[in-house]
Write a protein that holds these residues in place. Structure first.
Motif, PDB file in Angstrom:
ATOM      1  N   GLY A 214       2.934  -6.863  -9.365  1.00 37.37           N
ATOM      2  CA  GLY A 214       1.794  -6.233  -8.714  1.00 37.37           C
ATOM      3  C   GLY A 214       0.894  -7.272  -8.080  1.00 37.37           C
ATOM      4  N   ASP A 215       0.405  -7.006  -6.880  1.00 35.25           N
ATOM      5  CA  ASP A 215      -0.427  -8.009  -6.212  1.00 35.25           C
ATOM      6  C   ASP A 215      -1.867  -8.029  -6.719  1.00 35.25           C
ATOM      7  N   GLN A 216      -2.240  -7.078  -7.585  1.00 34.78           N
ATOM      8  CA  GLN A 216      -3.563  -7.057  -8.202  1.00 34.78           C
ATOM      9  C   GLN A 216      -3.502  -7.492  -9.670  1.00 34.78           C
ATOM     10  N   TYR A 240       4.021  -4.928  -5.313  1.00 36.13           N
ATOM     11  CA  TYR A 240       3.401  -3.624  -5.076  1.00 36.13           C
ATOM     12  C   TYR A 240       1.874  -3.754  -5.105  1.00 36.13           C
ATOM     13  N   TYR A 241       1.224  -2.841  -4.447  1.00 37.61           N
ATOM     14  CA  TYR A 241      -0.238  -2.793  -4.485  1.00 37.61           C
ATOM     15  C   TYR A 241      -0.632  -2.176  -5.819  1.00 37.61           C
ATOM     16  N   ALA A 242      -0.701  -3.025  -6.844  1.00 36.99           N
ATOM     17  CA  ALA A 242      -0.915  -2.540  -8.208  1.00 36.99           C
ATOM     18  C   ALA A 242      -1.275  -3.708  -9.106  1.00 36.99           C
ATOM     19  N   ALA A 258       3.104   3.004  -7.138  1.00 33.55           N
ATOM     20  CA  ALA A 258       3.878   1.778  -7.355  1.00 33.55           C
ATOM     21  C   ALA A 258       4.989   2.023  -8.366  1.00 33.55           C
ATOM     22  N   HIS A 259       4.691   2.771  -9.421  1.00 30.06           N
ATOM     23  CA  HIS A 259       5.690   3.095 -10.438  1.00 30.06           C
ATOM     24  C   HIS A 259       6.892   3.809  -9.831  1.00 30.06           C
ATOM     25  N   LYS A 260       6.625   4.804  -9.011  1.00 36.17           N
ATOM     26  CA  LYS A 260       7.714   5.583  -8.415  1.00 36.17           C
ATOM     27  C   LYS A 260       8.558   4.732  -7.470  1.00 36.17           C
TER      28      LYS A 260
END
Length: 275
Positions: A214-216, A240-242, A258-260
């Motif tokens: 995740g990028d966060q 992912y943006y997460a 992001a999970h999906k």
């Protein structure tokens, strides 16, 4: 009756099985029932089949004779293959058991070894701030070589189901990567937000490996992800943006989109390399 969930168009049924609707705890819903319900080797023909508990507690024996616990879930029909599921730092808890059940419902005989048993037998916890703080105290105590032995025991336990993949989350993501590099008996590996992967990126996986970040994620900087990408061009990496833990639907950091997306890739990876 719950409204149907608009699931992703990649592996639609499979992704739907892993998605929890917000405000409906421990409940999942499909855009429609999977096409193989009641079919040989498919899902059992009963209502609310996704709520069924498929697994049981097991005991595993590592190569050094150490006995550890674990959880195993077998599919209702003939398995497509085996899957080793490696825990977060929270033990083989309710969420990890649920992950095993859901992978089993999709056809993979799934085993989650209790890789903290050498430090704290039967440890498991939830995700409250106090529980997270306590679980983090295990990180500096991890014996990675022992974890490889315990993971190898899980591979041996499930190899009768066919080709074996491994998937890990958080600490387990690092274990999955190291297993791909060091252990025999795997067909593929998938790691979610493994914090120790960057410092082990000089190691070369022996099997096809897929990594999700995740990028966060405040615990895994993007500079670490870039190290992995540069040193391991043979590994497929997606960002992912997460934040951290985005695939755990029992954590506040859960990010459904992001999970999906990550799960769609994970299931495609398992289909390609396991069955």
């Amino acid at each position: 009756m719950l409204p149907p969930f608009q699931s992703a168009n990649i592996n639609e049924g499979g992704v739907g099985l892993f998605v929890k609707r917000r405000h409906f705890v421990s409940t999942v819903a499909f855009a429609g029932p999977p096409p193989n319900i009641g079919a040989p080797g498919g899902m059992p023909a009963f209502s609310d089949w996704w709520r069924s508990k498929l697994g049981t507690q097991i005991s595993l024996t590592a190569s050094d004779g150490f006995k550890l616990g674990g959880y195993r879930a077998d599919p209702p029909g003939s398995p497509k293959g085996g899957l080793v599921v490696i825990q977060e730092i929270f033990g083989v808890n309710h969420h990890i058991r649920s992950v095993c059940d859901r992978f089993a419902a999709l056809g993979y005989a799934s085993v989650a070894p209790a890789v903290f048993d050498r430090m704290s037998p039967n440890f498991e916890c939830g995700y409250s701030p106090a529980e997270v703080e306590n679980a983090r105290t295990f990180i500096p105590k991890i014996d990675w070589a022992a974890m490889m032995r315990d993971t190898a025991a899980a591979i041996d336990a499930v190899k009768g189901a066919g080709p074996v993949g491994i998937v890990g989350y958080c600490m387990g993501g690092s274990v999955a990567f190291l297993a791909a590099c060091n252990l025999d008996g795997l067909s593929c590996a998938i790691g979610y937000y493994g914090g120790a992967i960057a410092r082990n990126a000089d190691k070369k996986p022996k099997v096809a490996t897929l990594l999700h970040f995740g990028d966060q994620d405040h615990s895994i900087p993007l500079s670490d992800v870039e190290i992995v990408k540069q040193k391991r061009p043979d590994v497929e990496v997606h960002v992912y943006y997460a934040g951290h833990g985005f695939s755990c639907d029992e954590r506040g950091s859960y990010n459904e989109a992001a999970h999906k997306e990550a799960l769609g890739r994970t299931l495609a990876w398992l289909t390609k390399y396991v069955g």
